[in-house]
Design an enzyme around this catalytic site. Structure first.
Site, PDB file in Angstrom:
ATOM      1  N   HIS A 170       0.825  -1.216   0.000  1.00  0.00           N
ATOM      2  CA  HIS A 170       0.000   0.000   0.000  1.00  0.00           C
ATOM      3  C   HIS A 170       0.856   1.262   0.000  1.00  0.00           C
ATOM      4  CE1 HIS A 170       0.290   0.921   4.373  1.00  0.00           C
ATOM      5  NE2 HIS A 170       0.225  -0.369   4.557  1.00  0.00           N
ATOM      6  N   ASP A 213       6.255   0.402   6.632  1.00  0.00           N
ATOM      7  CA  ASP A 213       4.782   0.313   6.486  1.00  0.00           C
ATOM      8  C   ASP A 213       4.301   1.448   5.596  1.00  0.00           C
ATOM      9  OD1 ASP A 213       2.166  -0.438   6.775  1.00  0.00           O
ATOM     10  OD2 ASP A 213       1.958   0.343   8.812  1.00  0.00           O
ATOM     11  N   GLU A 229      -4.817   1.958   2.542  1.00  0.00           N
ATOM     12  CA  GLU A 229      -4.941   0.789   3.421  1.00  0.00           C
ATOM     13  C   GLU A 229      -5.131   1.214   4.863  1.00  0.00           C
ATOM     14  OE1 GLU A 229      -3.644  -2.374   6.218  1.00  0.00           O
ATOM     15  OE2 GLU A 229      -2.783  -0.395   5.954  1.00  0.00           O
ATOM     16  N   GLU A 230      -4.410   2.276   5.261  1.00  0.00           N
ATOM     17  CA  GLU A 230      -4.326   2.596   6.690  1.00  0.00           C
ATOM     18  C   GLU A 230      -5.646   3.042   7.309  1.00  0.00           C
ATOM     19  OE1 GLU A 230      -2.109   1.699   8.486  1.00  0.00           O
ATOM     20  OE2 GLU A 230      -0.168   1.741   7.482  1.00  0.00           O
ATOM     21  N   ASP A 259       2.995  -6.563   3.381  1.00  0.00           N
ATOM     22  CA  ASP A 259       2.637  -5.475   4.284  1.00  0.00           C
ATOM     23  C   ASP A 259       2.938  -5.827   5.737  1.00  0.00           C
ATOM     24  OD1 ASP A 259       1.670  -3.117   5.309  1.00  0.00           O
ATOM     25  OD2 ASP A 259      -0.434  -3.717   5.233  1.00  0.00           O
ATOM     26  N   HIS A 311       3.860   2.650  12.700  1.00  0.00           N
ATOM     27  CA  HIS A 311       2.971   3.807  12.910  1.00  0.00           C
ATOM     28  C   HIS A 311       3.572   4.881  13.813  1.00  0.00           C
ATOM     29  CE1 HIS A 311      -0.902   1.272  11.903  1.00  0.00           C
ATOM     30  NE2 HIS A 311       0.015   1.228  10.957  1.00  0.00           N
TER      31      HIS A 311
END
Lengths: 464, 464
Positions: A287, A299, A333-334, A361, A431
């Site tokens: 993504h 990520d 995606e997130e 991912d 994140h």
């Protein structure tokens, strides 16, 4: 230091073919083994994933859906794939949510006669802001049962601190993440139902440090929307300790985040047409969007560059796939999976036939194998190729969840496949502001792209 | 990313016992499986390796044999083991070489009309100094054959630049290290035989960066001792390029290193007496000395703390070993192996019976398995335990080199066993200023100690 190396793994590929009794099968297995070696050689000697990732993370950076950086990333993805000389490169339009963090968030504990302790905080993705400073007492829970057992007056007008740690006993860190994630996703709704004014959530991490980890949370239209913020693991422990000493302490939170109207964005798609069965499609993707706190390296910049690289490796190794292979950089995606849903929707509308979909991912660390989401017989079929990947340390094919962006394709494909790599470091940086390019190792990343290309080569040759 | 985890690996241990048909064997395998889980739980929940390593690297730092830090490390190792409540902790005296780097080294390329380009350099361990500035032209070779083919006048009075890169196509980086290491070890002797005044050696690394990597080199008493320095991989490439443009350029090297008289030092030993067969000894160790450029974190602080931890884990999990288990922190692996030799010598003199010796000296990264150096039948016997380690990602038991410090025990033991972990990042930092604590991940390190303790538990229970 290790003066003399072990090299058996390296030579297992040759050994594998001897296990087969049929001469034709031997030749085929030998061909496959040699072609895999070509793919890995190309990746290790001339791999482009790492330099592509350097650009994406360093020149574009964090790229949350709807941000200018996300749009730059779309253009970058398109240009990068066009340079690969694929048969077709195109965009798929998709409307995406547009949440913005606003000014840097502030958190402060005010204990013992007003003495303040600053806390690193970050808004969870999708949260409403605090509309100035929000100050309230705090009540701590570790489970939903604890929350349910609390009388309303202990919750009303307060922050709820959701402080259940990820379980460190799991070997795969993703399992611990999966189990603790409900606090982040549902904490605000459940706290608001009981009259709380805000949710403070322990970061989803197995490390003990000062990084708050953002990530998606959800609201329920029937429940008051209250702000939700992450505390670092150390911060949550500190607050918990101070609460024991002074249950009347207050927490002050300031967040300027908000949700703006949806924005037009894109999935980026590039494909190599299959030589024999062009209508059978194998998707490989990552993504393109990422959280805004850092560069979105692991990520999921790594998944994007590996997916494009998988196609490049096939070409560079001279392997023309018999089935169509398509790299997809999914948007959003997130915080919405709009790109993944759009891809599946368009595929269905066009009556496309998808053989398999693969996603990377889980970070760009050393490959271990693949997680396969498919009927048992299909899993078993794919597992027959494990010996080919063992020389590369990538031979663990297990049943398991494959990927969020490809999940919507489930009913339209024979197998969903998740690239599986070493998971120990991933959630330390996931994140957070620490998900940066320097955390990625070149060889680990390139080996991953090679593993993905290898399995795609076999899928494109043998089908399912 | 990654909302739902794969968890199959985790549950394989339970599955393993079902493969056995005999009921007693099933019970035994189940007990072993549960005991391994106890060990891993203790490591992941309450492991002490990481905090021990923080102290060793941060408070003591680089600890080359003969240095004050090496002596501090001996005391630290003894004190740390004493706190574990072992049956016996003691030191083994051993005389070690004492080489000192002296003032920081300087390197400079003087090309085109004397314009200077600074180069990061470091003396190879054991090198003589330059006695002021040493300036000479440079001739580059990539192989011994190239060196042999050069006429004397191309070498005499010059530096020889040994510039053969490590082979990036190998999957295990140790294999590439093993093949390229001859340049570092023998470059100075072979260059001096032909009249060179110094050896410049490309760093043994698969990364492209500016770190020079030190490491042991050797002299021959019959050949003039010339200074030997490492250039970073980027530096070697730069020098090579400049040489093509200006073969007459000169290189200026200044190094103040020297070898002082041998110094008294120690191996540190701690043991748990076996309950049934106290005379059968299982050794587990790492090396306490490290190169001086950084903190000796992955080389080999990790092996030291894991070896001590292996004993602690057995105790904490309530597993009393039937055979004696001995942790050894070997002194002087890097430039002499005097500690390893002394241990084997004393063991032989005391007529001790060693069942197996294990070493962790390939970094503290995620475990993959073990390398076993033993007769084929013994390797096979140990490989029977692989399924117990697969749930922990540590089930690859292959034949291969085990460890430098335990190699001298080869004739006195049934098996040498090397802890095998992910090798991709190791040589990027090996023997450089970047081998620091922050490169070590807590969970990776603790998982390694647990894997080691697990195999020791089985060895102590079943013998060989």
């Amino acid at each position: 230091m290790l003066r003399f190396p072990s090299f058996l793994r390296h030579t297992l590929a040759a050994g594998f073919v001897l296990l087969l009794t049929d001469a034709t099968a031997q030749t085929t297995a030998k061909t496959d083994s040699l072609n895999l070696r070509k793919i890995y050689d190309e990746a290790l000697l001339r791999g482009q994933s790492y330099e592509n990732l350097r650009y994406l993370t360093g020149k574009i950076g964090g790229r949350l859906s709807g941000s200018p950086q996300a749009e730059q990333a779309v253009q970058w993805g398109k240009t990068t794939m066009e340079k690969l000389g694929l048969d077709r490169v195109y965009l798929q339009e998709v409307m995406v949510p547009h949440w913005v963090r606003g000014a840097k968030e502030k958190g402060e504990i005010r204990a013992d006669k007003g003495k303040g302790v600053d806390m690193n905080v970050c808004a969870l993705g999708g949260s409403v802001g605090t509309n100035g400073k929000l100050r309230a007492q705090v009540v701590e829970v570790k489970t939903w049962a604890e929350l349910a057992a609390l009388p309303d007056e202990k919750i009303r007008g307060r922050f709820v601190l959701f402080n259940r740690p990820m379980n460190p006993a799991y070997i795969e860190s993703g399992q611990a993440y999966g189990e603790a994630g409900d606090q982040r996703r549902n904490g605000a709704v459940e706290a608001a139902k009981r009259g709380a004014v805000g949710a403070l959530v322990r970061s989803l991490s197995l490390a003990h440090d000062e990084f708050p980890h953002t990530g998606a949370m959800r609201y329920d239209d029937k429940v008051t929307k209250i702000p939700a913020a992450a505390l670092s693991t150390n911060g949550a422990d500190r607050l918990s300790q101070l609460l024991k000493a002074d249950p009347g302490l207050t927490f002050e939170l300031e967040m300027a985040c908000q949700t703006l109207p949806d924005v037009k964005s894109y999935n980026v798609v590039g494909e190599i047409k299959g030589t024999k069965y062009p209508d059978e499609i194998i998707v490989v993707g990552g993504h393109l969007d990422s959280w805004d706190l850092a560069e979105g390296a692991h990520d999921d910049g790594t998944g994007c560059v590996q997916s494009m690289e998988a196609l490049r490796l096939l070409k560079a190794a001279g392997l023309k796939p018999e089935r169509t292979v398509r790299a997809v950089l999914f948007m959003n995606e997130e915080n919405g999976v709009r790109g993944g849903n759009k891809y599946a929707e368009l595929a269905k509308a066009a009556n496309e036939k998808h053989l398999a979909a693969m996603e990377s991912d889980g970070g760009g660390f050393t490959p271990r194998g693949f997680n396969i989401e498919a009927p048992a017989a299909t899993v078993k079929k794919i597992q027959q190729w494990q010996p080919l990947f063992r020389p590369y340390g990538s031979g663990e094919f297990t049943a398991g969840h494959a990927g969020t962006d490809i999940e919507p394709l489930k009913e339209q494909t024979k197998a969903l496949i998740g690239y599986d790599c070493d998971s120990q470091r991933y959630f330390d940086i996931h994140h957070t502001g620490a998900d940066t390019f320097d955390k990625v190792n070149r060889r680990e990343l390139e080996l991953g792209g090679a593993s993905m290309a290898g399995l795609i080569y076999l899928l494109s040759k043998y089908g399912l």
